[in-house]
Design an enzyme around this catalytic site. Structure first.
Site, PDB file in Angstrom:
ATOM      1  N   LYS A  35      38.660  59.060 114.406  1.00  0.00           N
ATOM      2  CA  LYS A  35      39.028  60.478 114.260  1.00  0.00           C
ATOM      3  C   LYS A  35      39.455  61.053 115.616  1.00  0.00           C
ATOM      4  O   LYS A  35      40.452  61.765 115.720  1.00  0.00           O
ATOM      5  CB  LYS A  35      37.811  61.248 113.725  1.00  0.00           C
ATOM      6  CG  LYS A  35      38.123  62.644 113.261  1.00  0.00           C
ATOM      7  CD  LYS A  35      36.903  63.318 112.652  1.00  0.00           C
ATOM      8  CE  LYS A  35      36.891  63.276 111.152  1.00  0.00           C
ATOM      9  NZ  LYS A  35      35.862  64.087 110.521  1.00  0.00           N
ATOM     10  N   LEU A 156      32.935  80.164 107.006  1.00  0.00           N
ATOM     11  CA  LEU A 156      34.347  79.916 106.672  1.00  0.00           C
ATOM     12  C   LEU A 156      34.489  79.256 105.303  1.00  0.00           C
ATOM     13  O   LEU A 156      33.598  78.548 104.843  1.00  0.00           O
ATOM     14  CB  LEU A 156      35.009  79.036 107.741  1.00  0.00           C
ATOM     15  CG  LEU A 156      34.565  77.579 107.914  1.00  0.00           C
ATOM     16  CD1 LEU A 156      35.161  76.641 106.878  1.00  0.00           C
ATOM     17  CD2 LEU A 156      34.931  77.105 109.286  1.00  0.00           C
ATOM     18  N   LYS A 207      22.147  81.908 105.553  1.00  0.00           N
ATOM     19  CA  LYS A 207      23.197  80.983 105.104  1.00  0.00           C
ATOM     20  C   LYS A 207      22.912  80.447 103.694  1.00  0.00           C
ATOM     21  O   LYS A 207      23.766  80.486 102.817  1.00  0.00           O
ATOM     22  CB  LYS A 207      23.323  79.833 106.117  1.00  0.00           C
ATOM     23  CG  LYS A 207      24.348  78.799 105.748  1.00  0.00           C
ATOM     24  CD  LYS A 207      25.762  79.351 105.705  1.00  0.00           C
ATOM     25  CE  LYS A 207      26.682  78.397 105.012  1.00  0.00           C
ATOM     26  NZ  LYS A 207      28.040  78.874 104.901  1.00  0.00           N
ATOM     27  N   ASN A 211      25.225  81.538 100.308  1.00  0.00           N
ATOM     28  CA  ASN A 211      25.941  80.577  99.453  1.00  0.00           C
ATOM     29  C   ASN A 211      25.364  80.561  98.039  1.00  0.00           C
ATOM     30  O   ASN A 211      26.108  80.468  97.061  1.00  0.00           O
ATOM     31  CB  ASN A 211      25.882  79.169 100.070  1.00  0.00           C
ATOM     32  CG  ASN A 211      27.060  78.937 101.008  1.00  0.00           C
ATOM     33  OD1 ASN A 211      27.839  79.849 101.277  1.00  0.00           O
ATOM     34  ND2 ASN A 211      27.201  77.726 101.500  1.00  0.00           N
ATOM     35  N   GLY A 260      32.740  73.560  92.921  1.00  0.00           N
ATOM     36  CA  GLY A 260      32.583  72.225  93.496  1.00  0.00           C
ATOM     37  C   GLY A 260      32.566  72.356  95.005  1.00  0.00           C
ATOM     38  O   GLY A 260      32.237  73.417  95.536  1.00  0.00           O
ATOM     39  N   CYS A 263      29.785  72.325  99.719  1.00  0.00           N
ATOM     40  CA  CYS A 263      28.780  73.314 100.140  1.00  0.00           C
ATOM     41  C   CYS A 263      27.953  73.918  99.016  1.00  0.00           C
ATOM     42  O   CYS A 263      26.740  73.750  99.007  1.00  0.00           O
ATOM     43  CB  CYS A 263      29.464  74.386 100.959  1.00  0.00           C
ATOM     44  SG  CYS A 263      30.138  73.651 102.449  1.00  0.00           S
TER      45      CYS A 263
HETATM   46  P1  NAD Z   1      32.389  67.040 107.983  1.00  0.00           P
HETATM   47  O1  NAD Z   1      31.812  65.852 107.335  1.00  0.00           O
HETATM   48  O2  NAD Z   1      33.780  67.479 107.666  1.00  0.00           O
HETATM   49  O3  NAD Z   1      32.315  66.886 109.574  1.00  0.00           O
HETATM   50  C1  NAD Z   1      31.179  66.465 110.265  1.00  0.00           C
HETATM   51  C2  NAD Z   1      31.605  65.619 111.460  1.00  0.00           C
HETATM   52  O4  NAD Z   1      30.442  65.272 112.215  1.00  0.00           O
HETATM   53  C3  NAD Z   1      32.259  64.290 111.055  1.00  0.00           C
HETATM   54  O5  NAD Z   1      33.541  64.200 111.666  1.00  0.00           O
HETATM   55  C4  NAD Z   1      31.303  63.216 111.609  1.00  0.00           C
HETATM   56  O6  NAD Z   1      31.976  62.074 112.064  1.00  0.00           O
HETATM   57  C5  NAD Z   1      30.646  63.978 112.758  1.00  0.00           C
HETATM   58  N1  NAD Z   1      29.365  63.420 113.197  1.00  0.00           N
HETATM   59  C6  NAD Z   1      28.331  62.965 112.452  1.00  0.00           C
HETATM   60  N2  NAD Z   1      27.332  62.527 113.267  1.00  0.00           N
HETATM   61  C7  NAD Z   1      27.743  62.726 114.534  1.00  0.00           C
HETATM   62  C8  NAD Z   1      27.169  62.474 115.807  1.00  0.00           C
HETATM   63  N3  NAD Z   1      25.947  61.929 115.923  1.00  0.00           N
HETATM   64  N4  NAD Z   1      27.878  62.782 116.917  1.00  0.00           N
HETATM   65  C9  NAD Z   1      29.120  63.319 116.822  1.00  0.00           C
HETATM   66  N5  NAD Z   1      29.720  63.584 115.636  1.00  0.00           N
HETATM   67  C10 NAD Z   1      29.035  63.300 114.503  1.00  0.00           C
HETATM   68  O7  NAD Z   1      31.359  68.244 107.661  1.00  0.00           O
HETATM   69  P2  NAD Z   1      31.685  69.802 107.599  1.00  0.00           P
HETATM   70  O8  NAD Z   1      32.270  70.122 106.283  1.00  0.00           O
HETATM   71  O9  NAD Z   1      32.386  70.193 108.839  1.00  0.00           O
HETATM   72  O10 NAD Z   1      30.203  70.398 107.598  1.00  0.00           O
HETATM   73  C11 NAD Z   1      29.389  70.391 108.741  1.00  0.00           C
HETATM   74  C12 NAD Z   1      28.237  71.363 108.523  1.00  0.00           C
HETATM   75  O11 NAD Z   1      28.745  72.689 108.376  1.00  0.00           O
HETATM   76  C13 NAD Z   1      27.406  71.098 107.267  1.00  0.00           C
HETATM   77  O12 NAD Z   1      26.073  71.457 107.523  1.00  0.00           O
HETATM   78  C14 NAD Z   1      28.011  72.061 106.251  1.00  0.00           C
HETATM   79  O13 NAD Z   1      27.094  72.428 105.238  1.00  0.00           O
HETATM   80  C15 NAD Z   1      28.315  73.251 107.125  1.00  0.00           C
HETATM   81  N6  NAD Z   1      29.396  74.134 106.635  1.00  0.00           N
HETATM   82  C16 NAD Z   1      30.520  73.585 106.081  1.00  0.00           C
HETATM   83  C17 NAD Z   1      31.567  74.416 105.672  1.00  0.00           C
HETATM   84  C18 NAD Z   1      32.814  73.868 105.014  1.00  0.00           C
HETATM   85  O14 NAD Z   1      33.567  74.639 104.439  1.00  0.00           O
HETATM   86  N7  NAD Z   1      33.088  72.583 105.050  1.00  0.00           N
HETATM   87  C19 NAD Z   1      31.467  75.804 105.871  1.00  0.00           C
HETATM   88  C20 NAD Z   1      30.307  76.312 106.467  1.00  0.00           C
HETATM   89  C21 NAD Z   1      29.278  75.471 106.846  1.00  0.00           C
HETATM   90  C1  UGA Z   2      31.994  78.282 100.471  1.00  0.00           C
HETATM   91  C2  UGA Z   2      31.760  79.739 100.884  1.00  0.00           C
HETATM   92  O1  UGA Z   2      32.719  80.582 100.237  1.00  0.00           O
HETATM   93  C3  UGA Z   2      31.888  79.900 102.401  1.00  0.00           C
HETATM   94  O2  UGA Z   2      31.588  81.239 102.770  1.00  0.00           O
HETATM   95  C4  UGA Z   2      30.902  78.941 103.070  1.00  0.00           C
HETATM   96  O3  UGA Z   2      31.027  78.997 104.477  1.00  0.00           O
HETATM   97  C5  UGA Z   2      31.172  77.521 102.608  1.00  0.00           C
HETATM   98  O4  UGA Z   2      31.074  77.443 101.162  1.00  0.00           O
HETATM   99  C6  UGA Z   2      30.135  76.577 103.170  1.00  0.00           C
HETATM  100  O5  UGA Z   2      29.019  76.941 103.397  1.00  0.00           O
HETATM  101  O6  UGA Z   2      30.524  75.461 103.381  1.00  0.00           O
HETATM  102  P1  UGA Z   2      34.145  76.720 100.160  1.00  0.00           P
HETATM  103  O7  UGA Z   2      33.193  75.795  99.479  1.00  0.00           O
HETATM  104  O8  UGA Z   2      35.038  76.197 101.210  1.00  0.00           O
HETATM  105  O9  UGA Z   2      33.338  77.941 100.829  1.00  0.00           O
HETATM  106  O10 UGA Z   2      35.112  77.382  99.059  1.00  0.00           O
HETATM  107  P2  UGA Z   2      34.990  78.610  98.028  1.00  0.00           P
HETATM  108  O11 UGA Z   2      36.229  79.390  98.108  1.00  0.00           O
HETATM  109  O12 UGA Z   2      33.723  79.341  98.168  1.00  0.00           O
HETATM  110  O13 UGA Z   2      34.990  77.836  96.624  1.00  0.00           O
HETATM  111  C7  UGA Z   2      33.918  76.993  96.237  1.00  0.00           C
HETATM  112  C8  UGA Z   2      34.068  76.587  94.788  1.00  0.00           C
HETATM  113  O14 UGA Z   2      33.848  77.684  93.920  1.00  0.00           O
HETATM  114  C9  UGA Z   2      35.445  76.032  94.428  1.00  0.00           C
HETATM  115  O15 UGA Z   2      35.284  74.918  93.580  1.00  0.00           O
HETATM  116  C10 UGA Z   2      36.115  77.172  93.682  1.00  0.00           C
HETATM  117  O16 UGA Z   2      37.064  76.716  92.742  1.00  0.00           O
HETATM  118  C11 UGA Z   2      34.910  77.793  92.991  1.00  0.00           C
HETATM  119  N1  UGA Z   2      35.082  79.253  92.674  1.00  0.00           N
HETATM  120  C12 UGA Z   2      35.204  80.153  93.667  1.00  0.00           C
HETATM  121  C13 UGA Z   2      35.057  79.668  91.347  1.00  0.00           C
HETATM  122  O17 UGA Z   2      34.917  78.841  90.415  1.00  0.00           O
HETATM  123  N2  UGA Z   2      35.172  81.003  91.079  1.00  0.00           N
HETATM  124  C14 UGA Z   2      35.306  81.939  92.065  1.00  0.00           C
HETATM  125  O18 UGA Z   2      35.401  83.140  91.735  1.00  0.00           O
HETATM  126  C15 UGA Z   2      35.326  81.500  93.393  1.00  0.00           C
END
Ligand code: NAD
Ligand code: UGA
Length: 440
Positions: A35, A156, A207, A211, A260, A263
């Site tokens: 990556k 986000l 958080k 969610n 789905g 998160c």
């Molecule tokens: P992700 O899997 O996309 O990214 C995580 C990254 O961490 C990967 O690239 C992995 O290779 C790296 N990693 C793992 N172990 C490591 C280590 N020891 N050193 C360095 N890098 C390492 O995950 P994500 O979706 O970015 O989620 C990360 C966290 O943020 C989770 O707790 C998730 O719940 C939270 N979160 C995610 C979202 C979202 O929309 N995806 C939004 C808010 C919060």
């Molecule tokens: C969600 C939260 O919206 C973010 O604020 C949070 O940071 C993130 O999880 C996280 O903690 O990772 P995300 O999962 O990226 O973000 O996307 P959403 O837009 O929330 O959608 C999640 C799911 O809900 C999708 O499958 C979407 O199709 C579904 N959804 C959303 C519905 O079925 N109905 C709605 O009205 C909204």
């Protein structure tokens, strides 16, 4: 300021890039060397609108770098953000091994002569994780290292992550140290958004509570949709009617196949598990999960009712990503549908504007044929399923579709087509919680 972000996935890479855009110097670290090589060579491993341009711009001016190595980035950083995965264990509890490993690695690099560091958790973690992080750093780094712990949960959404980061509704900073709080407030100074200052435990809990509440809104409207289906009411009008009340709001009241993604499913499970462990079972959230799980099976029951037998019927699926504007297929409801359709012997084709690449190996396992063009995907299909709310599908040329499908039957799992357009072309139309439209 000089910042290190550990974990360069959806959260780490987008957050790090936006911090660079705000004027900070940022090193995004990841232990996935492939990556990091991809990023260093100028390619972006994920699809996220606006991200690529911002990365190029900030790399070009020297504010954004990528590295596989925390040992060289930590000494030059004032703040170290952790953004590694926190996936679910089979019992729903949170797997904290990634966090614990990173925390130990940070501790082993920290030295008293490096001065004061703020270690910020951005990953979604159970309440009281910050205390464990503090103890672990103290244990592995020794007593003379100066540091504080902060919880700064990320809100986000994928598909609009850059806008969410640069224009958030709020920034939550949880710390028990005024010094650390002031450092993180400086990091966010260029952003105009309300800041909520809390203790570490409250920030962590915000958080999971946020969610779970959003997931609850989705399950609530999906339960209402089932009542609409039985009574001939229209869930879109009901959502509008209740959403006009500012106390409720229209956001996150879109009925469909359920939530789905990486998160909501895991965070609802985690909050259920945390509450159960505390001896105060959160049964309301168990129902939220149950409703969500039943959405796609109920939808499938309706398709089966209509086609009688699914074996050997050609079914086209539009949408593989868990939501629009992303290539992410983690916990995608569409893939669950594809799996069940294949188990019953249906011939399934599937398409997506951005997720065919990420889904390819899973589609191969399932025996689903990926098709780039959405109309070719639907050619000769007996039924078209819309599983993801992409705008391309909302604006589909229905006349063209009518000419190439075997039957004019659409099952819209995201309520994105307009009933008036459907009637004009004469399709049979099933959606979620809206009146059924018969073929003209
Ligand atoms: P992700 O899997 O996309 O990214 C995580 C990254 O961490 C990967 O690239 C992995 O290779 C790296 N990693 C793992 N172990 C490591 C280590 N020891 N050193 C360095 N890098 C390492 O995950 P994500 O979706 O970015 O989620 C990360 C966290 O943020 C989770 O707790 C998730 O719940 C939270 N979160 C995610 C979202 C979202 O929309 N995806 C939004 C808010 C919060
Ligand atoms: C969600 C939260 O919206 C973010 O604020 C949070 O940071 C993130 O999880 C996280 O903690 O990772 P995300 O999962 O990226 O973000 O996307 P959403 O837009 O929330 O959608 C999640 C799911 O809900 C999708 O499958 C979407 O199709 C579904 N959804 C959303 C519905 O079925 N109905 C709605 O009205 C909204």
């Amino acid at each position: 300021m000089n910042l290190t972000i550990i974990g360069s996935g959806y959260v780490g890479l987008t957050t790090g890039t936006c911090f660079a855009e705000m004027g900070h110097h940022v090193i995004c670290v990841d232990n996935n060397r492939e990556k990091i090589r991809t990023l260093q060579s100028g390619s972006i491993p994920i699809y996220e609108p606006k991200l690529e341009d911002l990365i190029r711009k900030n790399v070009a001016v020297g504010r954004l770098e990528f590295s596989p190595d925390i040992a060289s980035s930590i000494p030059q950083s004032d703040v170290i953000f952790i953004a590694v995965p926190t996936p679910p264990n089979t019992d729903g509890s949170v797997d904290l091994t990634y966090i614990e490993k990173v925390v130990r690695e940070i501790a082993e690099v920290l030295k008293p002569e490096m001065g004061y560091k703020v270690i910020v958790d951005k990953s979604t973690v159970p309440v009281k994780t910050g205390e464990k992080v503090r103890q672990t750093i103290k244990r592995y780094a020794g007593p003379d290292v100066q540091f504080d712990i902060v919880s700064n949960p990320e809100f986000l959404r994928e598909g609009c992550a850059v806008d969410d980061l640069l224009h958030p509704d709020r920034i939550v900073i949880g710390s028990n140290s005024e010094r650390a709080m002031n450092v993180i407030k400086r990091v966010y100074q260029p952003i105009h958004a309300p800041i909520l200052e809390t203790d570490v435990n409250s920030a962590e809990l915000i958080k999971h509570a946020a969610n779970s509440f959003l997931a609850l809104k989705i399950s609530y409207i999906n339960a209402v949709a089932k009542v609409c289906e039985k009574t001939g009411a229209d869930v879109e009008l009901v959502a509008e009617g209740i959403g006009m009340d500012k106390r409720i709001s229209r956001h996150f009241l879109n009925a469909g196949l359920g939530y789905g993604g990486s998160c909501f499913p895991k965070d609802v499970k985690a909050f259920i598990n945390i509450s159960r462990t505390l001896g105060i079972p959160f049964t309301l959230l168990e129902e939220v999960e149950r409703i969500n799980d039943s959405q796609h099976t109920h939808f499938l029951d309706q398709i089966r009712d209509r086609l009688w037998v699914l074996k050997d019927k050609k079914i086209a699926v539009w949408g593989l990503a868990f939501k629009q504007n992303t290539g992410d297929i983690r916990e995608s409801i569409s893939l669950k549908l594809c799996e069940k359709l294949r188990k019953e012997g249906a011939i399934v084709t599937a398409t997506d504007p951005k997720a065919i690449g990420t889904a390819r190996s899973r589609l191969e396992e399932l025996g689903v044929t990926p098709v780039e063009d959405m109309y070719e995907c639907a050619r000769d299909a007996e039924v078209l399923i819309i599983a993801t709310e992409w705008s391309d599908y909302a604006n589909a040329d229905l006349q063209k579709l009518a000419e190439i499908m075997r039957n004019r039957i659409i099952f819209d799992g995201r309520n994105i087509l307009s009933p008036a357009n459907i009637r004009a072309v004469g399709f049979e139309y099933h959606s979620v919680g809206r009146p059924f439209i018969e073929e003209a």
